[in-house]
Motif scaffolding. Structure first.
Motif, PDB file in Angstrom:
ATOM      1  N   GLU A 106      64.379 -56.241   9.733  1.00  0.00           N
ATOM      2  CA  GLU A 106      64.390 -55.041   8.917  1.00  0.00           C
ATOM      3  C   GLU A 106      65.849 -54.637   8.705  1.00  0.00           C
ATOM      4  N   TRP A 107      66.237 -54.524   7.424  1.00  0.00           N
ATOM      5  CA  TRP A 107      67.607 -54.205   7.037  1.00  0.00           C
ATOM      6  C   TRP A 107      67.626 -52.872   6.302  1.00  0.00           C
ATOM      7  N   MET A 108      68.708 -52.099   6.491  1.00  0.00           N
ATOM      8  CA  MET A 108      68.837 -50.811   5.813  1.00  0.00           C
ATOM      9  C   MET A 108      70.285 -50.541   5.439  1.00  0.00           C
ATOM     10  N   ALA A 109      70.440 -49.683   4.434  1.00  0.00           N
ATOM     11  CA  ALA A 109      71.752 -49.150   4.041  1.00  0.00           C
ATOM     12  C   ALA A 109      71.512 -47.711   3.606  1.00  0.00           C
ATOM     13  N   PHE A 110      72.354 -46.801   4.091  1.00  0.00           N
ATOM     14  CA  PHE A 110      72.153 -45.370   3.880  1.00  0.00           C
ATOM     15  C   PHE A 110      73.152 -44.800   2.882  1.00  0.00           C
ATOM     16  N   PHE A 111      72.692 -43.794   2.124  1.00  0.00           N
ATOM     17  CA  PHE A 111      73.536 -43.092   1.159  1.00  0.00           C
ATOM     18  C   PHE A 111      72.999 -41.681   1.006  1.00  0.00           C
ATOM     19  N   GLU A 112      73.692 -40.868   0.226  1.00  0.00           N
ATOM     20  CA  GLU A 112      73.262 -39.491  -0.004  1.00  0.00           C
ATOM     21  C   GLU A 112      73.115 -39.221  -1.482  1.00  0.00           C
ATOM     22  N   ASP A 113      72.207 -38.301  -1.803  1.00  0.00           N
ATOM     23  CA  ASP A 113      72.114 -37.832  -3.179  1.00  0.00           C
ATOM     24  C   ASP A 113      73.230 -36.805  -3.403  1.00  0.00           C
ATOM     25  N   PRO A 114      73.416 -36.307  -4.618  1.00  0.00           N
ATOM     26  CA  PRO A 114      74.508 -35.365  -4.880  1.00  0.00           C
ATOM     27  C   PRO A 114      74.438 -34.080  -4.051  1.00  0.00           C
ATOM     28  N   ASP A 115      73.270 -33.730  -3.528  1.00  0.00           N
ATOM     29  CA  ASP A 115      73.133 -32.526  -2.714  1.00  0.00           C
ATOM     30  C   ASP A 115      73.347 -32.777  -1.224  1.00  0.00           C
ATOM     31  N   GLY A 116      73.460 -34.015  -0.829  1.00  0.00           N
ATOM     32  CA  GLY A 116      73.652 -34.327   0.585  1.00  0.00           C
ATOM     33  C   GLY A 116      72.391 -34.721   1.329  1.00  0.00           C
ATOM     34  N   ASN A 117      71.268 -34.930   0.622  1.00  0.00           N
ATOM     35  CA  ASN A 117      70.060 -35.454   1.259  1.00  0.00           C
ATOM     36  C   ASN A 117      70.272 -36.926   1.569  1.00  0.00           C
ATOM     37  N   THR A 118      69.905 -37.349   2.761  1.00  0.00           N
ATOM     38  CA  THR A 118      70.061 -38.743   3.155  1.00  0.00           C
ATOM     39  C   THR A 118      68.932 -39.582   2.565  1.00  0.00           C
ATOM     40  N   LEU A 119      69.313 -40.709   1.987  1.00  0.00           N
ATOM     41  CA  LEU A 119      68.390 -41.689   1.418  1.00  0.00           C
ATOM     42  C   LEU A 119      68.780 -43.057   1.960  1.00  0.00           C
ATOM     43  N   ALA A 120      67.888 -44.020   1.818  1.00  0.00           N
ATOM     44  CA  ALA A 120      68.201 -45.372   2.275  1.00  0.00           C
ATOM     45  C   ALA A 120      67.444 -46.382   1.434  1.00  0.00           C
ATOM     46  N   ILE A 121      68.011 -47.568   1.357  1.00  0.00           N
ATOM     47  CA  ILE A 121      67.277 -48.721   0.861  1.00  0.00           C
ATOM     48  C   ILE A 121      66.955 -49.572   2.082  1.00  0.00           C
ATOM     49  N   MET A 122      65.810 -50.220   2.041  1.00  0.00           N
ATOM     50  CA  MET A 122      65.402 -51.045   3.175  1.00  0.00           C
ATOM     51  C   MET A 122      64.680 -52.289   2.678  1.00  0.00           C
ATOM     52  N   ALA A 123      64.796 -53.350   3.464  1.00  0.00           N
ATOM     53  CA  ALA A 123      64.125 -54.608   3.130  1.00  0.00           C
ATOM     54  C   ALA A 123      63.648 -55.263   4.409  1.00  0.00           C
ATOM     55  N   ARG A 124      62.515 -55.905   4.301  1.00  0.00           N
ATOM     56  CA  ARG A 124      61.991 -56.711   5.405  1.00  0.00           C
ATOM     57  C   ARG A 124      62.098 -58.163   4.983  1.00  0.00           C
ATOM     58  N   THR A 125      62.775 -58.935   5.794  1.00  0.00           N
ATOM     59  CA  THR A 125      62.983 -60.334   5.440  1.00  0.00           C
ATOM     60  C   THR A 125      62.264 -61.231   6.429  1.00  0.00           C
ATOM     61  N   SER A 126      61.572 -62.218   5.887  1.00  0.00           N
ATOM     62  CA  SER A 126      60.882 -63.208   6.729  1.00  0.00           C
ATOM     63  C   SER A 126      61.840 -64.324   7.065  1.00  0.00           C
ATOM     64  N   PRO A 127      61.628 -64.959   8.203  1.00  0.00           N
ATOM     65  CA  PRO A 127      62.509 -66.062   8.566  1.00  0.00           C
ATOM     66  C   PRO A 127      62.343 -67.233   7.592  1.00  0.00           C
ATOM     67  N   VAL A 128      63.413 -67.952   7.377  1.00  0.00           N
ATOM     68  CA  VAL A 128      63.393 -69.128   6.519  1.00  0.00           C
ATOM     69  C   VAL A 128      63.339 -70.348   7.427  1.00  0.00           C
ATOM     70  N   PHE A 129      62.317 -71.146   7.250  1.00  0.00           N
ATOM     71  CA  PHE A 129      62.159 -72.336   8.056  1.00  0.00           C
ATOM     72  C   PHE A 129      62.541 -73.555   7.224  1.00  0.00           C
ATOM     73  N   ASP A 130      63.241 -74.447   7.858  1.00  0.00           N
ATOM     74  CA  ASP A 130      63.583 -75.702   7.182  1.00  0.00           C
ATOM     75  C   ASP A 130      62.311 -76.513   6.965  1.00  0.00           C
ATOM     76  N   ALA A 131      62.223 -77.162   5.830  1.00  0.00           N
ATOM     77  CA  ALA A 131      61.076 -78.012   5.541  1.00  0.00           C
ATOM     78  C   ALA A 131      61.128 -79.227   6.453  1.00  0.00           C
ATOM     79  N   PRO A 132      59.989 -79.683   6.921  1.00  0.00           N
ATOM     80  CA  PRO A 132      60.000 -80.881   7.774  1.00  0.00           C
ATOM     81  C   PRO A 132      60.453 -82.097   6.982  1.00  0.00           C
ATOM     82  N   PRO A 133      61.116 -83.012   7.629  1.00  0.00           N
ATOM     83  CA  PRO A 133      61.573 -84.214   6.920  1.00  0.00           C
ATOM     84  C   PRO A 133      60.386 -85.001   6.376  1.00  0.00           C
TER      85      PRO A 133
END
Length: 134
Positions: A106-133
């Motif tokens: 789970e990844w996040m980055a925080f910012f504020e709106d012009p009034d100072g309310n805290t907001l964030a963007i977030m993403a959930r990333t699944s692991p990347v598995f190498d394909a079997p040979p």
């Protein structure tokens, strides 16, 4: 047997602002939220079925509101595009948590709106598995 009360999905989130005109413009034009309607100093946006209600109040009545976390599919792309639109982040996207059993991060980055309310963007990333040979 009595019927048990069960809460439904979240329907609306409320935030405060100091200028309805400025908040409407910023949330619509900078964040790209779908504007539903404005009635006086009340502004409504649609967040995929959940309404965001922003209410203008006087400076002495303003206080920080709920933290909103916006899900994005690619946090690096969203971060870059919001930077281009003038959003100032408190830091770069960073990993908050990794589920050791699934590898999902789970990844996040925080910012504020012009009034100072805290907001964030977030993403959930699944692991990347190498394909079997082959």
């Amino acid at each position: 047997m009595p019927v048990q009360m069960q809460l439904g999905p979240l329907g609306q989130v409320s935030m405060l602002c100091r200028s309805a005109t400025h908040a409407e413009q910023w949330y619509r034009d900078v964040l790209g939220l779908a504007h539903v309607f404005t009635f006086g100093d009340l502004i409504f946006f649609d967040l995929n079925g959940v309404r965001l209600y922003i209410h203008q109040v006087a400076n002495d009545e303003w206080r920080p509101s709920s933290v909103l976390y916006f899900l994005v599919s690619e946090i690096g792309v969203a971060h870059g595009q919001l930077l281009e639109r003038g959003v100032r982040f408190s830091g770069a996207p960073h990993m908050i948590h990794r589920d050791e059993s699934t590898g999902v991060e789970e990844w996040m980055a925080f910012f504020e709106d012009p009034d100072g309310n805290t907001l964030a963007i977030m993403a959930r990333t699944s692991p990347v598995f190498d394909a079997p040979p082959t």
